[in-house]
Write a protein that holds these residues in place. Sequence first.
Motif, PDB file in Angstrom:
ATOM      1  N   GLN A   1       2.919   6.324   3.522  1.00 21.75           N
ATOM      2  CA  GLN A   1       2.220   5.687   2.423  1.00 21.75           C
ATOM      3  C   GLN A   1       1.661   6.672   1.407  1.00 21.75           C
ATOM      4  O   GLN A   1       1.564   6.334   0.226  1.00 21.75           O
ATOM      5  CB  GLN A   1       1.067   4.820   2.959  1.00 21.75           C
ATOM      6  CG  GLN A   1       1.534   3.669   3.826  1.00 21.75           C
ATOM      7  CD  GLN A   1       0.395   2.766   4.255  1.00 21.75           C
ATOM      8  OE1 GLN A   1      -0.768   3.021   3.953  1.00 21.75           O
ATOM      9  NE2 GLN A   1       0.724   1.699   4.966  1.00 21.75           N
ATOM     10  N   THR A   2       1.273   7.871   1.800  1.00 21.55           N
ATOM     11  CA  THR A   2       0.700   8.807   0.851  1.00 21.55           C
ATOM     12  C   THR A   2       1.786   9.372  -0.062  1.00 21.55           C
ATOM     13  O   THR A   2       2.961   9.451   0.328  1.00 21.55           O
ATOM     14  CB  THR A   2      -0.006   9.954   1.588  1.00 21.55           C
ATOM     15  OG1 THR A   2       0.965  10.650   2.401  1.00 21.55           O
ATOM     16  CG2 THR A   2      -1.117   9.419   2.479  1.00 21.55           C
ATOM     17  N   PRO A   3       1.446   9.767  -1.295  1.00 21.66           N
ATOM     18  CA  PRO A   3       2.481  10.232  -2.229  1.00 21.66           C
ATOM     19  C   PRO A   3       3.279  11.422  -1.720  1.00 21.66           C
ATOM     20  O   PRO A   3       4.512  11.457  -1.871  1.00 21.66           O
ATOM     21  CB  PRO A   3       1.675  10.591  -3.488  1.00 21.66           C
ATOM     22  CG  PRO A   3       0.445   9.756  -3.405  1.00 21.66           C
ATOM     23  CD  PRO A   3       0.124   9.655  -1.943  1.00 21.66           C
ATOM     24  N   THR A   4       2.621  12.405  -1.131  1.00 25.51           N
ATOM     25  CA  THR A   4       3.350  13.583  -0.654  1.00 25.51           C
ATOM     26  C   THR A   4       4.300  13.228   0.475  1.00 25.51           C
ATOM     27  O   THR A   4       5.457  13.686   0.502  1.00 25.51           O
ATOM     28  CB  THR A   4       2.363  14.662  -0.186  1.00 25.51           C
ATOM     29  OG1 THR A   4       1.445  14.960  -1.242  1.00 25.51           O
ATOM     30  CG2 THR A   4       3.092  15.928   0.219  1.00 25.51           C
TER      31      THR A   4
ATOM     32  N   SER B   1       0.807  -1.218   0.000  1.00 23.87           N
ATOM     33  CA  SER B   1       0.000   0.000   0.000  1.00 23.87           C
ATOM     34  C   SER B   1       0.838   1.264   0.000  1.00 23.87           C
ATOM     35  O   SER B   1       0.289   2.365   0.099  1.00 23.87           O
ATOM     36  CB  SER B   1      -0.937   0.014   1.223  1.00 23.87           C
ATOM     37  OG  SER B   1      -1.838  -1.073   1.182  1.00 23.87           O
ATOM     38  N   ILE B   2       2.154   1.143  -0.091  1.00 21.77           N
ATOM     39  CA  ILE B   2       3.031   2.311  -0.122  1.00 21.77           C
ATOM     40  C   ILE B   2       2.987   2.918  -1.521  1.00 21.77           C
ATOM     41  O   ILE B   2       3.206   2.237  -2.518  1.00 21.77           O
ATOM     42  CB  ILE B   2       4.458   1.928   0.266  1.00 21.77           C
ATOM     43  CG1 ILE B   2       4.493   1.409   1.709  1.00 21.77           C
ATOM     44  CG2 ILE B   2       5.406   3.102   0.109  1.00 21.77           C
ATOM     45  CD1 ILE B   2       5.845   0.983   2.172  1.00 21.77           C
TER      46      ILE B   2
ATOM     47  N   ALA C   1      -2.092   6.365  -7.487  1.00 17.76           N
ATOM     48  CA  ALA C   1      -0.941   7.270  -7.506  1.00 17.76           C
ATOM     49  C   ALA C   1       0.110   6.806  -8.512  1.00 17.76           C
ATOM     50  O   ALA C   1       0.724   7.627  -9.198  1.00 17.76           O
ATOM     51  CB  ALA C   1      -0.337   7.370  -6.110  1.00 17.76           C
ATOM     52  N   HIS C   2       0.315   5.485  -8.611  1.00 16.77           N
ATOM     53  CA  HIS C   2       1.288   4.977  -9.572  1.00 16.77           C
ATOM     54  C   HIS C   2       0.808   5.187 -11.004  1.00 16.77           C
ATOM     55  O   HIS C   2       1.607   5.502 -11.904  1.00 16.77           O
ATOM     56  CB  HIS C   2       1.537   3.495  -9.310  1.00 16.77           C
ATOM     57  CG  HIS C   2       2.619   2.911 -10.163  1.00 16.77           C
ATOM     58  ND1 HIS C   2       2.372   2.371 -11.407  1.00 16.77           N
ATOM     59  CD2 HIS C   2       3.961   2.776  -9.968  1.00 16.77           C
ATOM     60  CE1 HIS C   2       3.496   1.925 -11.940  1.00 16.77           C
ATOM     61  NE2 HIS C   2       4.478   2.160 -11.083  1.00 16.77           N
ATOM     62  N   ALA C   3      -0.485   5.027 -11.254  1.00 13.94           N
ATOM     63  CA  ALA C   3      -1.009   5.200 -12.603  1.00 13.94           C
ATOM     64  C   ALA C   3      -0.993   6.665 -13.037  1.00 13.94           C
ATOM     65  O   ALA C   3      -0.799   6.966 -14.227  1.00 13.94           O
ATOM     66  CB  ALA C   3      -2.432   4.647 -12.689  1.00 13.94           C
ATOM     67  N   GLN C   4      -1.196   7.586 -12.111  1.00  9.15           N
ATOM     68  CA  GLN C   4      -1.239   9.001 -12.444  1.00  9.15           C
ATOM     69  C   GLN C   4       0.133   9.664 -12.471  1.00  9.15           C
ATOM     70  O   GLN C   4       0.241  10.817 -12.879  1.00  9.15           O
ATOM     71  CB  GLN C   4      -2.129   9.740 -11.442  1.00  9.15           C
ATOM     72  CG  GLN C   4      -3.594   9.328 -11.499  1.00  9.15           C
ATOM     73  CD  GLN C   4      -4.442  10.045 -10.465  1.00  9.15           C
ATOM     74  OE1 GLN C   4      -3.907  10.744  -9.593  1.00  9.15           O
ATOM     75  NE2 GLN C   4      -5.744   9.873 -10.548  1.00  9.15           N
TER      76      GLN C   4
ATOM     77  N   GLN D   1      -8.944  -9.104  -3.004  1.00 12.65           N
ATOM     78  CA  GLN D   1      -9.369  -8.128  -2.012  1.00 12.65           C
ATOM     79  C   GLN D   1      -8.506  -6.873  -2.118  1.00 12.65           C
ATOM     80  O   GLN D   1      -7.290  -6.925  -1.995  1.00 12.65           O
ATOM     81  CB  GLN D   1      -9.267  -8.728  -0.608  1.00 12.65           C
ATOM     82  CG  GLN D   1      -9.757  -7.784   0.488  1.00 12.65           C
ATOM     83  CD  GLN D   1      -9.653  -8.425   1.858  1.00 12.65           C
ATOM     84  OE1 GLN D   1      -9.229  -9.573   1.974  1.00 12.65           O
ATOM     85  NE2 GLN D   1     -10.066  -7.707   2.875  1.00 12.65           N
ATOM     86  N   VAL D   2      -9.139  -5.745  -2.359  1.00 16.53           N
ATOM     87  CA  VAL D   2      -8.450  -4.471  -2.539  1.00 16.53           C
ATOM     88  C   VAL D   2      -9.029  -3.474  -1.547  1.00 16.53           C
ATOM     89  O   VAL D   2     -10.223  -3.145  -1.603  1.00 16.53           O
ATOM     90  CB  VAL D   2      -8.602  -3.942  -3.977  1.00 16.53           C
ATOM     91  CG1 VAL D   2      -7.906  -2.597  -4.127  1.00 16.53           C
ATOM     92  CG2 VAL D   2      -8.051  -4.948  -4.978  1.00 16.53           C
ATOM     93  N   GLY D   3      -8.177  -3.013  -0.623  1.00 13.01           N
ATOM     94  CA  GLY D   3      -8.603  -2.026   0.352  1.00 13.01           C
ATOM     95  C   GLY D   3      -8.429  -0.615  -0.180  1.00 13.01           C
ATOM     96  O   GLY D   3      -7.870  -0.384  -1.260  1.00 13.01           O
ATOM     97  N   PRO D   4      -8.867   0.368   0.589  1.00 15.49           N
ATOM     98  CA  PRO D   4      -8.749   1.764   0.122  1.00 15.49           C
ATOM     99  C   PRO D   4      -7.298   2.232   0.000  1.00 15.49           C
ATOM    100  O   PRO D   4      -6.971   3.004  -0.897  1.00 15.49           O
ATOM    101  CB  PRO D   4      -9.516   2.557   1.176  1.00 15.49           C
ATOM    102  CG  PRO D   4      -9.550   1.666   2.386  1.00 15.49           C
ATOM    103  CD  PRO D   4      -9.569   0.273   1.868  1.00 15.49           C
ATOM    104  N   ARG D   5      -6.414   1.757   0.879  1.00 15.38           N
ATOM    105  CA  ARG D   5      -5.018   2.182   0.800  1.00 15.38           C
ATOM    106  C   ARG D   5      -4.322   1.595  -0.418  1.00 15.38           C
ATOM    107  O   ARG D   5      -3.551   2.290  -1.102  1.00 15.38           O
ATOM    108  CB  ARG D   5      -4.280   1.774   2.073  1.00 15.38           C
ATOM    109  CG  ARG D   5      -4.772   2.491   3.331  1.00 15.38           C
ATOM    110  CD  ARG D   5      -3.918   2.111   4.527  1.00 15.38           C
ATOM    111  NE  ARG D   5      -4.339   2.823   5.721  1.00 15.38           N
ATOM    112  CZ  ARG D   5      -3.770   2.702   6.912  1.00 15.38           C
ATOM    113  NH1 ARG D   5      -2.722   1.875   7.049  1.00 15.38           N
ATOM    114  NH2 ARG D   5      -4.210   3.372   7.950  1.00 15.38           N
TER     115      ARG D   5
END
Length: 468
Positions: free
Chosen positions: A378-381, A110-111, A191-194, A180-184
């Motif tokens: 974990q968040t991009p910023t 999820s990182i 983020a990786h796709a954008q 199973q895919v969580g929100p994180r």
Amino acid sequence: MSDLILPPTLAVLLSAFASCFQARSVVVFHWLVVGWIQCQGRRTLTGVALASGAMAACHISVFHRFFSRASWSLDALGRVVFTLALQWLPADQPLVVLGDDTLARKGGKSIALASMHHDPLLSSARKPFASFGHVWVVLALWLPLPFGSGRGFALPVLFRLYVGAKRGGERQRTGQAQGQVGPRLQAARTAHAQHQPTTKLELLREMVALVAQWAGERAVYLVVDSAYAGRTVLEDRPANVQVVSRLRLDAALYAPPPRRRPGQQGRPRRRGDCWPALQDLIARRRHWATLRLVLYGRAVEPRIMPFTALWYGALRSQSVRIAVVRDPRGRRRDEAFFCTDLQQDPAFVLQTYAARWTLEVTFHDSKQHLGFGQAQTQTPTAVQRTAPFAGLVYSLVLLWAAAHLQQGGTLGWMVRPWYRTKTAVAFPDLLTALQQDLWRTRFSEPPVLARRPRNPAPAPHHTQRLAA
């Protein structure tokens, strides 16, 4: 959180960053620097916050929001470090900047912005190996600080995160439901796709342009390995930037383009005749010049074959100065190095390229002793800020040590009988000295004055009435 006691030397360094933050973020920045220096375990944000001693004054979320939401720029911090570092470099000397990349392995799918990268430490010549994590392209300034036996140090200034095309790292755990895919995890995939794909050479070129702008009219010599000696970095670079790097032995070399004859028509030639292979030129050479140098802290006398040629595959606009080096003992294979500045001699090229090893030492020390890449943000910023923060703390420790010596302080190390040939301080010694200075200042300073004034003494008539 304002009752932070700092040594005077460190306080002066941290005050230079005041313009990079808002009023509240400046205090958090001070606490984070102190916590990063004093932390003894893994440099997670929780561990750094506990080591800072600020948990009684604020909530842990303050430190997380500093990296994920606060308004500040890493490039602005790098410019302050660059300005502070220039005080230790004579004005008549050129700037030597070192560029390279390093891998920070991560665990956790999820990182954000993590992907699969080639792992040079785990790979071998027969079997390559890839690891999941972040690759950081770093640009550092080389400084001959007044300690370290003249070898110099690499101070990280700018950082860029390279994101690979293959994300990976999403193997399902044992017993976990398939699909199973969580929100994180979904946020990390988004983020990786954008993310806008960029190459390592483009990231390095962007940072070099910033440093060239900060340097003004001073000459800047960029030292990189052969992986970064490409057309993206060499061509159309700033006017005050020269490049020193390693040259591939299979590089196609050409003679400079001949002059146009009177009345000649057609497009002017951009390159002359193709030279024989560099290995053939080396094999035909019979007379080599001997040069006495000090490389990597040792006195050596390599044999040199200097010449000038056009490396049209990487730099089409000008020739480069090439120096082929041969070990007189025959223990090392022949190597070639080049410099885009034709006025420099082979001694300058070899000594400048040897300074690149200090950046490898910086990567090792910042990972082993400051936890570069250990924070599990974990968040991009937050991902793009947390790991470079450890590199900036590394630069602050070196600048503090230089200023501490200038003001009459001492830097030593604990005597260990098994280190019989140690003659200079290493980064762990500098970090320990700063930790001791922090604790010494905290326990020797008088207590902080109360924020509110005490109640005034009672009036005389009121005292008489109480006595009655």
